[in-house]
Structures are given as structure tokens and as C-alpha cells.
Motif scaffolding. Structure first.
Motif, PDB file in Angstrom:
ATOM      1  N   ALA A 103      46.166  66.051  34.253  1.00 55.02           N
ATOM      2  CA  ALA A 103      46.591  67.425  34.529  1.00 55.02           C
ATOM      3  C   ALA A 103      46.816  68.199  33.232  1.00 55.02           C
ATOM      4  O   ALA A 103      46.498  69.390  33.140  1.00 55.02           O
ATOM      5  N   VAL A 104      47.372  67.539  32.227  1.00 53.85           N
ATOM      6  CA  VAL A 104      47.593  68.197  30.936  1.00 53.85           C
ATOM      7  C   VAL A 104      46.261  68.505  30.263  1.00 53.85           C
ATOM      8  O   VAL A 104      46.066  69.577  29.684  1.00 53.85           O
ATOM      9  N   HIS A 105      45.306  67.569  30.339  1.00 51.50           N
ATOM     10  CA  HIS A 105      43.985  67.807  29.761  1.00 51.50           C
ATOM     11  C   HIS A 105      43.281  68.959  30.479  1.00 51.50           C
ATOM     12  O   HIS A 105      42.598  69.782  29.841  1.00 51.50           O
ATOM     13  N   ALA A 106      43.463  69.042  31.806  1.00 55.21           N
ATOM     14  CA  ALA A 106      42.874  70.149  32.559  1.00 55.21           C
ATOM     15  C   ALA A 106      43.515  71.470  32.142  1.00 55.21           C
ATOM     16  O   ALA A 106      42.834  72.504  32.049  1.00 55.21           O
ATOM     17  N   LEU A 107      44.818  71.438  31.889  1.00 47.66           N
ATOM     18  CA  LEU A 107      45.514  72.640  31.434  1.00 47.66           C
ATOM     19  C   LEU A 107      44.949  73.096  30.092  1.00 47.66           C
ATOM     20  O   LEU A 107      44.725  74.293  29.876  1.00 47.66           O
ATOM     21  N   ARG A 108      44.727  72.142  29.180  1.00 49.28           N
ATOM     22  CA  ARG A 108      44.164  72.500  27.875  1.00 49.28           C
ATOM     23  C   ARG A 108      42.807  73.204  28.042  1.00 49.28           C
ATOM     24  O   ARG A 108      42.531  74.197  27.354  1.00 49.28           O
ATOM     25  N   ARG A 109      41.992  72.693  28.954  1.00 50.19           N
ATOM     26  CA  ARG A 109      40.676  73.320  29.180  1.00 50.19           C
ATOM     27  C   ARG A 109      40.821  74.726  29.748  1.00 50.19           C
ATOM     28  O   ARG A 109      40.085  75.648  29.363  1.00 50.19           O
ATOM     29  N   ARG A 110      41.793  74.909  30.641  1.00 48.56           N
ATOM     30  CA  ARG A 110      42.016  76.254  31.206  1.00 48.56           C
ATOM     31  C   ARG A 110      42.478  77.228  30.131  1.00 48.56           C
ATOM     32  O   ARG A 110      42.060  78.387  30.095  1.00 48.56           O
ATOM     33  N   LEU A 111      43.336  76.759  29.240  1.00 46.68           N
ATOM     34  CA  LEU A 111      43.863  77.634  28.196  1.00 46.68           C
ATOM     35  C   LEU A 111      42.793  77.994  27.168  1.00 46.68           C
ATOM     36  O   LEU A 111      42.937  78.992  26.451  1.00 46.68           O
ATOM     37  N   ALA A 112      41.750  77.184  27.080  1.00 48.60           N
ATOM     38  CA  ALA A 112      40.675  77.472  26.129  1.00 48.60           C
ATOM     39  C   ALA A 112      39.831  78.664  26.588  1.00 48.60           C
ATOM     40  O   ALA A 112      39.101  79.253  25.790  1.00 48.60           O
ATOM     41  N   LEU A 113      39.954  79.029  27.863  1.00 48.83           N
ATOM     42  CA  LEU A 113      39.213  80.173  28.389  1.00 48.83           C
ATOM     43  C   LEU A 113      39.916  81.471  28.004  1.00 48.83           C
ATOM     44  O   LEU A 113      41.120  81.506  27.785  1.00 48.83           O
ATOM     45  N   ILE A 114      39.170  82.547  27.934  1.00 46.54           N
ATOM     46  CA  ILE A 114      39.743  83.855  27.628  1.00 46.54           C
ATOM     47  C   ILE A 114      40.636  84.287  28.795  1.00 46.54           C
ATOM     48  O   ILE A 114      40.285  84.098  29.969  1.00 46.54           O
ATOM     49  N   ALA A 115      41.776  84.858  28.482  1.00 44.13           N
ATOM     50  CA  ALA A 115      42.692  85.321  29.525  1.00 44.13           C
ATOM     51  C   ALA A 115      41.988  86.300  30.449  1.00 44.13           C
ATOM     52  O   ALA A 115      41.259  87.192  29.998  1.00 44.13           O
ATOM     53  N   GLY A 116      42.224  86.135  31.749  1.00 46.28           N
ATOM     54  CA  GLY A 116      41.565  86.984  32.725  1.00 46.28           C
ATOM     55  C   GLY A 116      41.854  88.463  32.543  1.00 46.28           C
ATOM     56  O   GLY A 116      41.001  89.310  32.750  1.00 46.28           O
ATOM     57  N   GLU A 117      43.086  88.772  32.143  1.00 41.13           N
ATOM     58  CA  GLU A 117      43.483  90.159  31.920  1.00 41.13           C
ATOM     59  C   GLU A 117      43.370  90.543  30.443  1.00 41.13           C
ATOM     60  O   GLU A 117      43.794  91.617  30.047  1.00 41.13           O
ATOM     61  N   GLY A 118      42.853  89.635  29.631  1.00 32.38           N
ATOM     62  CA  GLY A 118      42.660  89.938  28.221  1.00 32.38           C
ATOM     63  C   GLY A 118      43.921  89.911  27.385  1.00 32.38           C
ATOM     64  O   GLY A 118      43.919  90.368  26.244  1.00 32.38           O
ATOM     65  N   GLY A 119      44.997  89.377  27.915  1.00 31.31           N
ATOM     66  CA  GLY A 119      46.248  89.370  27.165  1.00 31.31           C
ATOM     67  C   GLY A 119      46.875  87.997  27.091  1.00 31.31           C
ATOM     68  O   GLY A 119      46.202  87.004  26.780  1.00 31.31           O
ATOM     69  N   LEU A 120      48.154  87.917  27.432  1.00 30.00           N
ATOM     70  CA  LEU A 120      48.917  86.685  27.326  1.00 30.00           C
ATOM     71  C   LEU A 120      48.676  85.775  28.536  1.00 30.00           C
ATOM     72  O   LEU A 120      48.475  86.249  29.651  1.00 30.00           O
ATOM     73  N   LYS A 121      48.689  84.466  28.278  1.00 30.86           N
ATOM     74  CA  LYS A 121      48.681  83.485  29.362  1.00 30.86           C
ATOM     75  C   LYS A 121      50.055  82.835  29.422  1.00 30.86           C
ATOM     76  O   LYS A 121      50.703  82.626  28.394  1.00 30.86           O
ATOM     77  N   VAL A 122      50.516  82.525  30.634  1.00 31.58           N
ATOM     78  CA  VAL A 122      51.842  81.946  30.837  1.00 31.58           C
ATOM     79  C   VAL A 122      51.688  80.621  31.571  1.00 31.58           C
ATOM     80  O   VAL A 122      50.975  80.534  32.580  1.00 31.58           O
ATOM     81  N   VAL A 123      52.365  79.587  31.056  1.00 25.76           N
ATOM     82  CA  VAL A 123      52.355  78.269  31.681  1.00 25.76           C
ATOM     83  C   VAL A 123      53.773  77.909  32.100  1.00 25.76           C
ATOM     84  O   VAL A 123      54.685  77.870  31.273  1.00 25.76           O
ATOM     85  N   GLN A 124      53.975  77.671  33.389  1.00 26.85           N
ATOM     86  CA  GLN A 124      55.272  77.245  33.900  1.00 26.85           C
ATOM     87  C   GLN A 124      55.261  75.728  34.111  1.00 26.85           C
ATOM     88  O   GLN A 124      54.298  75.185  34.649  1.00 26.85           O
ATOM     89  N   VAL A 125      56.349  75.078  33.680  1.00 33.07           N
ATOM     90  CA  VAL A 125      56.468  73.631  33.842  1.00 33.07           C
ATOM     91  C   VAL A 125      57.781  73.339  34.567  1.00 33.07           C
ATOM     92  O   VAL A 125      58.835  73.199  33.933  1.00 33.07           O
ATOM     93  N   PRO A 126      57.788  73.287  35.905  1.00 31.16           N
ATOM     94  CA  PRO A 126      59.017  72.977  36.646  1.00 31.16           C
ATOM     95  C   PRO A 126      59.449  71.530  36.404  1.00 31.16           C
ATOM     96  O   PRO A 126      58.607  70.644  36.191  1.00 31.16           O
TER      97      PRO A 126
END
Length: 325
Positions: A103-126
Motif C-alpha cells: 500500500a505504501v509503494h502504491a501511494l508512492r506511485r500515486r504521488l509521482a503523478l501530477i496533482a489533478g488540480e495542479g496544486g497540493l496533494k494531501v495524504v491522510q494516515v488514520p
């Protein structure tokens, strides 16, 4: 669609958390990661959603009410529906209900993509305290190399449940228990002694971990700190304590954690927030100016990162303790 509380709505309940985050955000000084610490998972979850909505809102800051999220733009509606493309959650999965390395490796791959709105990406870890050491180390690497502007919001009951390396990369936002919850809060029962209260705050109610820490030098460290910074403390005593604790990296780390808790409770008391008897006993006397408390709390956050690799730990502790005498 769920309703995400606006940042301003939490000001009365969590004034220090909101003000601390708001100042950093408006000043363009956000940390990459924040630890949202509180014994109530629903409260830390609300704060995480609120902070995410604040930074992802697309309305210009100048047009918002006191800079808060508007709550009505497309981005705010997506956050409320848990459907924003730049809001990611690292949640437990599978029958074991754990966060895996995959799951962490998948998160890294998602973060490597350009933000959908072109700005900040936020990751929540409950429930970040439930992450295994291997997963924490993997997450640490993602935080250190986030691939673009990313904000990590880790929700924890007690920060000591996390690895020191992960803790050192994050700024803590400690939630204050509400008046109705003070007696029920496992971090603040009314009958606790100061040491037990401090350990339960630091370990998030983990009784076994707190008992293990109690058998170490936490008791002596807390006693020495309260003698130095409490009524009757003096400069010579502060110098001597800084020299004693600074000679040992582990005791230096203990002192910084306990001093942070002392400053947090002291600032909460000055803000008029309700404290249980054990928490109140950790507060510094009113003779210490509020400006000094605030300055030392900020200095501690800056110097906490340097403590592990700083050979002159005694000087670091001395700089924090002397103004409080």
C-alpha cells in the motif's frame, strides 16, 4: 456526502492547533508532515478532514472568510464526498486490517503523478500508531521524497508509538480534550499522578508501553525538569540539569518530549482551556510570561530535529530551560 467542519468552527475547541496550522499555511511555511495527536480518533479525523479542505479549496484566499475554506467550491464538495483526486488515504486493508508495504509503494506511485488540480496533494494516515516498523520506515522515505508538494496528516493517539525517525520529520498538533471528555479521556483521568498522566499523554493510553517507560528514567527526568522550571528554579540548577541530561542522548530525548508536554499544558491553561488536576500540576507558574512560553514552544519544535545528531546536547537543553527559570 459527509459534512466537513470548516477550520474556523474548530477555533474555540482547538485554538492552539488551528492557530499553529493557520499561521504556517498563511505564511507559506507548512511542514511536509503533521502528527495530529489525540485520544479521540473521531476528533483527529475531523481535524484532518478540516485541514485537507482548507488547503485544497480552490477559492482565492483573499475571497474567503478569514482565509477559511469556502465549503462550496468543487474541491470542497469533493473533499466532503471523499472523492477529491488529490486527497489520498493510507488505510488498513485485508482481513488483518493492517497497512501493508504494498500500500505504501502504491501511494508512492500515486504521488509521482501530477496533482489533478495542479496544486497540493494531501495524504491522510488514520491510526498511524498501528503501522508496523517496516511500514513506518517505508512511509518515512515517501515523506522525505514526496514527488511534488504534498501534505501528510498522520493521526495518532500517542506520538511515542511512532519511530523516532518518523516523529522527527513531522510537526505535532496536539488536540486538547474537551471539558466533557476530561474525566473519560484515557490521557487525562482526574486521579492520575503527574508522571502517569505524562506517560499516558505521550503513549496515547498504551498502558503496557507507559509502564515500561515508567521503569526507565522518565520519572527522574520529569522530577528534575519540574524542579528547575517550576517555582524556585534557578539558572545554576538549569545549567547543571542541562549538563547532566545532555550527556545521554536517550535522556535528552526524554527531556524534550516532557518539556514539550509541559509547555503544551501551560499554554492550554493560559488559553483558559479546562485541564485535569494531573495536567494542571505540570503547568509552569504564571510568573513565566506568555510570550516566553510561546517562544520556547516554537524553539523546541525547531531544535527537536537537531537533538539526535547534535553533539552539544547540553547547550541545546540549556537554551530551552534558562528562559523558563
Amino acid at each position: 456526502m459527509c459534512c466537513v467542519p470548516l477550520l474556523q468552527s474548530l477555533r474555540s475547541a482547538q485554538p492552539r492547533c488551528v492557530a499553529q496550522f493557520y499561521r504556517a499555511w498563511r505564511g507559506d511555511r507548512l511542514y511536509t508532515a503533521y502528527l495530529l495527536q489525540g485520544s479521540d480518533a473521531s476528533a483527529t479525523g475531523r481535524l484532518a478532514a478540516c485541514l485537507a479542505q482548507t488547503v485544497l479549496c480552490r477559492r482565492p484566499v483573499a475571497e474567503r472568510l478569514e482565509g477559511d475554506a469556502c465549503g462550496s467550491c468543487a474541491a470542497c464538495r469533493q473533499v466532503a464526498a471523499d472523492a477529491h483526486p488529490d486527497l489520498l488515504t493510507l488505510s488498513p486493508s485485508g482481513t488483518a486490517r493492517t497497512v501493508t508495504l504494498a500500500a505504501v509503494h502504491a501511494l508512492r506511485r500515486r504521488l509521482a503523478l501530477i496533482a489533478g488540480e495542479g496544486g497540493l496533494k494531501v495524504v491522510q494516515v488514520p491510526a498511524a500508531q498501528g503501522l508496523s516498523p517496516a511500514v513506518q520506515n517505508a512511509l518515512l522515505k515517501v515523506i522525505e521524497e514526496p514527488h511534488g508538494a504534498t501534505l501528510f496528516l498522520l493521526q495518532v493517539r500517542g506520538r511515542l508509538a511512532l519511530l523516532p525517525t518518523l516523529r522527527s520529520r513531522a510537526q505535532i498538533l496536539r488536540l486538547q480534550p474537551q471539558a466533557a471528555d476530561v474525566r473519560a479521556d484515557p490521557c487525562a483521568p482526574a486521579a492520575q499522578a503527574p508522571l502517569q498522566h505524562a506517560l499516558r499523554c505521550l503513549f496515547g493510553g498504551d498502558e503496557m508501553a507507559a509502564r515500561q517507560a515508567e521503569q526507565q528514567d522518565f520519572a527522574a527526568t520529569l522530577t528534575h525538569l519540574l524542579r528547575v522550571v517550576g517555582p524556585g528554579g534557578d539558572v545554576d540548577a538549569a545549567f547543571a540539569l542541562a549538563a547532566e541530561l545532555g550527556g545521554d542522548a536517550e535522556r535528552t530525548a526524554q527531556a524534550l518530549l516532557l518539556l514539550e508536554l509541559i509547555l503544551h499544558h501551560s499554554l492550554s491553561a493560559r488559553s483558559g482551556l479546562p485541564l485535569c488536576a494531573a495536567a494542571a500540576s505540570l503547568c509552569l507558574p504564571s510568573t513565566v510570561p506568555l510570550a516566553v512560553l510561546e517562544a520556547q514552544a516554537q524553539a523546541l519544535q525547531r531544535q527537536r530535529r537537531q537533538a539526535a545528531g547534535n553533539p552539544n546536547r547540553a547547550m541545546l537543553l540549556g537554551e530551552l530551560l534558562l528562559p523558563l527559570c
